[in-house]
Design a protein around this motif. Structure first.
Motif, PDB file in Angstrom:
ATOM      1  N   ALA A  37      33.579  58.003  41.008  1.00 34.45           N
ATOM      2  CA  ALA A  37      32.941  57.074  41.942  1.00 34.45           C
ATOM      3  C   ALA A  37      32.327  55.867  41.248  1.00 34.45           C
ATOM      4  O   ALA A  37      32.143  54.819  41.877  1.00 34.45           O
ATOM      5  CB  ALA A  37      31.882  57.798  42.759  1.00 34.45           C
ATOM      6  N   ILE A  38      32.000  55.968  39.972  1.00 37.37           N
ATOM      7  CA  ILE A  38      31.355  54.846  39.274  1.00 37.37           C
ATOM      8  C   ILE A  38      32.308  54.115  38.343  1.00 37.37           C
ATOM      9  O   ILE A  38      31.912  53.126  37.712  1.00 37.37           O
ATOM     10  CB  ILE A  38      30.118  55.309  38.479  1.00 37.37           C
ATOM     11  N   ASN A  39      33.584  54.567  38.264  1.00 35.44           N
ATOM     12  CA  ASN A  39      34.498  53.965  37.288  1.00 35.44           C
ATOM     13  C   ASN A  39      35.874  53.605  37.820  1.00 35.44           C
ATOM     14  O   ASN A  39      36.613  52.894  37.147  1.00 35.44           O
ATOM     15  CB  ASN A  39      34.691  54.924  36.104  1.00 35.44           C
ATOM     16  N   ALA A  40      36.253  54.093  38.974  1.00 36.11           N
ATOM     17  CA  ALA A  40      37.638  53.955  39.414  1.00 36.11           C
ATOM     18  C   ALA A  40      37.945  52.545  39.907  1.00 36.11           C
ATOM     19  O   ALA A  40      37.068  51.820  40.392  1.00 36.11           O
ATOM     20  CB  ALA A  40      37.945  54.962  40.520  1.00 36.11           C
ATOM     21  N   CYS A  41      39.221  52.176  39.817  1.00 35.35           N
ATOM     22  CA  CYS A  41      39.668  50.876  40.337  1.00 35.35           C
ATOM     23  C   CYS A  41      39.418  50.768  41.831  1.00 35.35           C
ATOM     24  O   CYS A  41      39.171  49.676  42.354  1.00 35.35           O
ATOM     25  CB  CYS A  41      41.155  50.672  40.031  1.00 35.35           C
ATOM     26  N   SER A  42      39.488  51.892  42.540  1.00 32.67           N
ATOM     27  CA  SER A  42      39.338  51.887  44.000  1.00 32.67           C
ATOM     28  C   SER A  42      37.888  51.982  44.453  1.00 32.67           C
ATOM     29  O   SER A  42      37.622  51.948  45.661  1.00 32.67           O
ATOM     30  CB  SER A  42      40.122  53.058  44.596  1.00 32.67           C
ATOM     31  N   THR A  43      36.941  52.103  43.527  1.00 29.46           N
ATOM     32  CA  THR A  43      35.541  52.290  43.919  1.00 29.46           C
ATOM     33  C   THR A  43      34.668  51.116  43.491  1.00 29.46           C
ATOM     34  O   THR A  43      33.467  51.271  43.289  1.00 29.46           O
ATOM     35  CB  THR A  43      34.972  53.603  43.338  1.00 29.46           C
ATOM     36  N   HIS A  44      35.272  49.938  43.320  1.00 28.24           N
ATOM     37  CA  HIS A  44      34.470  48.755  43.044  1.00 28.24           C
ATOM     38  C   HIS A  44      33.460  48.546  44.171  1.00 28.24           C
ATOM     39  O   HIS A  44      33.792  48.690  45.348  1.00 28.24           O
ATOM     40  CB  HIS A  44      35.361  47.512  42.919  1.00 28.24           C
ATOM     41  N   PHE A  45      32.218  48.237  43.822  1.00 28.83           N
ATOM     42  CA  PHE A  45      31.186  48.002  44.820  1.00 28.83           C
ATOM     43  C   PHE A  45      31.622  46.878  45.766  1.00 28.83           C
ATOM     44  O   PHE A  45      32.187  45.878  45.320  1.00 28.83           O
ATOM     45  CB  PHE A  45      29.870  47.620  44.119  1.00 28.83           C
ATOM     46  N   PRO A  46      31.451  47.024  47.110  1.00 29.22           N
ATOM     47  CA  PRO A  46      30.660  48.046  47.800  1.00 29.22           C
ATOM     48  C   PRO A  46      31.456  49.264  48.263  1.00 29.22           C
ATOM     49  O   PRO A  46      30.896  50.125  48.942  1.00 29.22           O
ATOM     50  CB  PRO A  46      30.134  47.272  49.008  1.00 29.22           C
ATOM     51  N   ALA A  47      32.751  49.359  47.913  1.00 30.53           N
ATOM     52  CA  ALA A  47      33.528  50.531  48.326  1.00 30.53           C
ATOM     53  C   ALA A  47      33.076  51.784  47.595  1.00 30.53           C
ATOM     54  O   ALA A  47      33.337  52.897  48.037  1.00 30.53           O
ATOM     55  CB  ALA A  47      35.015  50.288  48.078  1.00 30.53           C
ATOM     56  N   GLY A  48      32.410  51.626  46.476  1.00 32.78           N
ATOM     57  CA  GLY A  48      31.935  52.756  45.691  1.00 32.78           C
ATOM     58  C   GLY A  48      30.853  52.300  44.733  1.00 32.78           C
ATOM     59  O   GLY A  48      30.282  51.215  44.888  1.00 32.78           O
ATOM     60  N   GLY A  49      30.592  53.106  43.717  1.00 33.81           N
ATOM     61  CA  GLY A  49      29.502  52.831  42.801  1.00 33.81           C
ATOM     62  C   GLY A  49      29.909  52.141  41.519  1.00 33.81           C
ATOM     63  O   GLY A  49      29.127  52.110  40.565  1.00 33.81           O
ATOM     64  N   ASN A  50      31.112  51.576  41.464  1.00 32.29           N
ATOM     65  CA  ASN A  50      31.584  50.895  40.253  1.00 32.29           C
ATOM     66  C   ASN A  50      31.006  49.485  40.219  1.00 32.29           C
ATOM     67  O   ASN A  50      31.588  48.533  40.739  1.00 32.29           O
ATOM     68  CB  ASN A  50      33.110  50.867  40.222  1.00 32.29           C
ATOM     69  N   LEU A  51      29.832  49.334  39.600  1.00 28.60           N
ATOM     70  CA  LEU A  51      29.142  48.047  39.529  1.00 28.60           C
ATOM     71  C   LEU A  51      29.636  47.183  38.379  1.00 28.60           C
ATOM     72  O   LEU A  51      29.251  46.015  38.271  1.00 28.60           O
ATOM     73  CB  LEU A  51      27.631  48.267  39.392  1.00 28.60           C
ATOM     74  N   SER A  52      30.453  47.753  37.496  1.00 35.26           N
ATOM     75  CA  SER A  52      31.004  46.980  36.383  1.00 35.26           C
ATOM     76  C   SER A  52      32.342  46.341  36.745  1.00 35.26           C
ATOM     77  O   SER A  52      32.819  45.481  36.015  1.00 35.26           O
ATOM     78  CB  SER A  52      31.190  47.876  35.144  1.00 35.26           C
ATOM     79  N   TYR A  53      32.949  46.803  37.822  1.00 34.56           N
ATOM     80  CA  TYR A  53      34.271  46.326  38.247  1.00 34.56           C
ATOM     81  C   TYR A  53      35.317  46.561  37.153  1.00 34.56           C
ATOM     82  O   TYR A  53      36.293  45.836  37.038  1.00 34.56           O
ATOM     83  CB  TYR A  53      34.214  44.841  38.649  1.00 34.56           C
ATOM     84  N   TRP A  54      35.083  47.596  36.366  1.00 38.79           N
ATOM     85  CA  TRP A  54      36.054  48.019  35.354  1.00 38.79           C
ATOM     86  C   TRP A  54      37.226  48.668  36.049  1.00 38.79           C
ATOM     87  O   TRP A  54      37.072  49.308  37.098  1.00 38.79           O
ATOM     88  CB  TRP A  54      35.385  49.002  34.401  1.00 38.79           C
ATOM     89  N   CYS A  55      38.410  48.525  35.485  1.00 39.32           N
ATOM     90  CA  CYS A  55      39.593  49.154  36.069  1.00 39.32           C
ATOM     91  C   CYS A  55      40.553  49.538  34.959  1.00 39.32           C
ATOM     92  O   CYS A  55      40.973  48.687  34.161  1.00 39.32           O
ATOM     93  CB  CYS A  55      40.276  48.211  37.053  1.00 39.32           C
ATOM     94  N   ASN A  56      40.867  50.823  34.885  1.00 40.87           N
ATOM     95  CA  ASN A  56      41.853  51.329  33.933  1.00 40.87           C
ATOM     96  C   ASN A  56      42.700  52.346  34.679  1.00 40.87           C
ATOM     97  O   ASN A  56      42.227  53.431  35.029  1.00 40.87           O
ATOM     98  CB  ASN A  56      41.165  51.966  32.724  1.00 40.87           C
ATOM     99  N   GLU A  57      43.940  52.011  34.936  1.00 41.98           N
ATOM    100  CA  GLU A  57      44.791  52.857  35.760  1.00 41.98           C
ATOM    101  C   GLU A  57      45.085  54.202  35.110  1.00 41.98           C
ATOM    102  O   GLU A  57      45.227  55.223  35.798  1.00 41.98           O
ATOM    103  CB  GLU A  57      46.090  52.122  36.089  1.00 41.98           C
ATOM    104  N   GLU A  58      45.175  54.230  33.770  1.00 40.00           N
ATOM    105  CA  GLU A  58      45.399  55.506  33.092  1.00 40.00           C
ATOM    106  C   GLU A  58      44.203  56.429  33.303  1.00 40.00           C
ATOM    107  O   GLU A  58      44.363  57.635  33.531  1.00 40.00           O
ATOM    108  CB  GLU A  58      45.639  55.277  31.598  1.00 40.00           C
ATOM    109  N   PHE A  59      42.992  55.866  33.217  1.00 41.43           N
ATOM    110  CA  PHE A  59      41.781  56.642  33.479  1.00 41.43           C
ATOM    111  C   PHE A  59      41.829  57.235  34.889  1.00 41.43           C
ATOM    112  O   PHE A  59      41.588  58.426  35.087  1.00 41.43           O
ATOM    113  CB  PHE A  59      40.548  55.750  33.312  1.00 41.43           C
TER     114      PHE A  59
END
Length: 549
Positions: free
Chosen positions: A455-477
């Motif tokens: 919820a804090i790291n996924a490409c699909s959970t960028h805020f406000p859709a989730g808790g990814n406040l860094s807007y990091w995205c790594n598809e392998e992750f």
């Protein structure tokens, strides 16, 4: 007719106002002896026992499991409601209303809970699996105000309810009074850890409330309420106390302590009242530990937190996108110095979001090395005139100290960090318009279920859709996390989580700082208290406590 969110919010405020208006303005515990002691100070079985406990913030006083997460309200709800599973101080799941941990089918598509038999609600009505089906349907439906509906995307019928094309989730069933089943469209092993602790509410009380009026239902503000927890809510005197009395129908049998008053005061006041005997249980700040340990008749215990303090780095800003910059920031900060200065050593440095068995032992530890930081900055041609702003809500001593140390040590290696103290509303605005560079915050529970990290790291959970406040995205992750969550074999699942942890550790989507210990102090008259690192759940085993004045 469905109300607008604004109309429903207004009704919530009105409902809470009614409750607060009838609450006593004076504090009854200051006007009569409820200590359970006779004139000689010995325990008296003929008088009620009353526990006074610290509450770190005033609650909103809306005891709805569907409401957005609120720590102080969660403390109250942990006392008045119960759940299928709980989380112990080691962050392991254990059965509460369930008779045991759930069974998961070999294909990972069916989760089966067997409930304890013969349980009743606090009003004497029988508790059955239909109450669980009812509650989980409320949580899966965003029209109830639930913020957790996305967790049920893999439950059969869950997406249809979330979309408003179905009224109930077909994947939630009660084959009999003591069996609750969840049918999945694809394996989702993490669902147990993410939803097993949902507070169950009574179908017999709420069944006639329209779904889209559930978040304004009087039940969630009324007194006394109906629950399965060890205590029953009585009243909330605004900013003074929450008063609860024991539930004689609680599943564990007789609860020993008759009444609890939760008191929302500052940590300084709470610590002082611990010393005067006005407070029995307090969460203390690390700088106060030495003072509290010198108090007579006080016991101290602690537990590691389930989350951690960090700064998110907004990768939507071009100058913050290079992982070498974030690596340099970690090398530039002496996190052990920070822990020693701000928390008296009562914390552990963090190098990834994963914990326990999901944490591999070969991660880069980013030990303090300012020369390494300068080397990375030179390698990426970092502009030393580029200002990077760190925004945070001031007022917590460890975080304020962290901000000043970050400013000093990042500037020392050539990163011009500018501090920006903000109010909660300002920070929310900055998050909504994505204007921040870095923000300092903490929390989360990543110790019980590793998939919570998604919820804090996924490409699909960028805020406000989730808790990814860094807007990091790594598809392998993301792929590793999703594969792990669908893997029934535990060893294979945790191997995948460890692979994901290595990717996160290398790319540093946020500046990891520390996992603070939660420190508790209580009168030695309180027996059975077991310190929990989750500061919102000190009462996890309250039914085992006694108060021997």
């Amino acid at each position: 007719m469905r109300r607008s969110r604004a109309q429903r919010a207004a009704l919530i405020s009105a409902g809470m106002a009614m409750v607060l208006a009838v609450a006593a303005c004076s504090d009854p515990t200051q006007n009569e002896d409820t200590s359970g002691s006779g004139d000689d100070g010995a325990s008296s079985g003929s008088e009620d026992t009353t526990l006074n406990a610290y509450l770190y913030q005033p609650p909103a006083a809306n005891w709805s499991p569907m409401a957005p997460a609120s720590g102080p309200d969660g403390v109250v709800m942990n006392l008045i409601y119960d759940s299928l599973l709980g989380v112990d101080p080691d962050y392991k799941l254990y059965p509460r209303l369930a008779a045991d941990l759930p069974e998961i089918s070999e294909d990972g598509l069916t989760i089966t809970y067997t409930l304890q038999e013969g349980l009743t609600w606090s009003d004497g009505e029988p508790f059955t699996a239909e109450d669980v089906v009812f509650t989980y349907n409320l949580m899966a439906d965003p029209d109830t105000g639930s913020t957790a509906s996305g967790r049920f995307a893999d439950v059969v019928g869950g997406p249809e309810v979330a979309a408003g094309t179905a009224d109930t989730v077909t994947g939630f069933t009660a084959p009999d009074d003591t069996t609750f089943q969840i049918q999945l469209s694809k394996p989702n092993i993490g669902l147990v850890g993410l939803t097993g602790n949902i507070w169950i509410v009574p179908q017999h009380v709420l069944a006639d409330v329209p779904v889209d009026e559930m978040d304004t239902a009087e039940f969630f503000t009324q007194s006394p309420n109906v629950g399965m927890g060890p205590y029953i809510f009585q009243e909330y005197a605004t900013d003074q106390y929450v008063h609860l009395v024991k539930n004689p129908s609680f599943r564990e049998g007789e609860v020993d302590i008759d009444e609890i008053y939760l008191r929302p005061v500052t940590s300084d006041v709470a610590t002082a009242q611990l010393g005067t005997g006005e407070m029995d249980l307090v969460q203390i700040a690390a700088p106060d530990l030495e003072t509290v340990e010198a108090m007579d008749g006080i016991e101290v215990g602690s537990g590691p937190g389930a989350g951690y303090i960090r700064t998110s780095v907004n990768e939507l800003k071009p100058y913050l996108q290079d992982p070498r910059l974030r690596q340099a920031m970690l090398y530039a900060v002496d996190r052990q110095q920070l822990i020693d200065e701000a928390l008296g050593g009562n914390a552990t440095p963090v190098n990834a979001s994963f914990m326990n068995d999901a944490m591999p032992d070969d991660l880069e530890t980013y030990d303090y090395d300012p020369d390494k930081a300068r080397e990375l900055l030179a390698e990426m041609n970092w502009d030393p005139n580029q200002v990077v702003q760190l925004s945070w809500i001031a007022g917590q001593r460890d975080r304020d100290t962290a901000a000043t140390i970050l400013e000093s040590q990042l500037n020392e290696v050539g990163i011009k960090l500018e501090l920006n103290q903000v109010q909660p509303g300002q920070l929310t605005d900055m998050m909504n318009n994505q204007s921040y560079d870095m923000t300092l915050y903490g929390g989360g529970n990543y110790a019980t279920e590793p998939f919570a990290v998604f919820a804090i790291n996924a490409c699909s959970t960028h805020f406000p859709a989730g808790g990814n406040l860094s807007y990091w995205c790594n598809e392998e992750f993301d792929q590793l996390m999703l594969e792990a969550n669908a893997t029934v074999d535990e060893a294979a699942r945790y191997d995948l989580y460890q692979q994901a942890a290595r990717i996160e550790n290398a790319e540093v989507p946020m500046i990891y700082l520390y996992n603070p210990d939660t420190i508790w102090a209580h009168t030695d008259a309180l027996k059975g208290f077991v310190p929990n690192g989750d500061f919102t759940n000190p009462f996890w085993n309250v039914q085992e406590w006694t108060l021997e004045r």
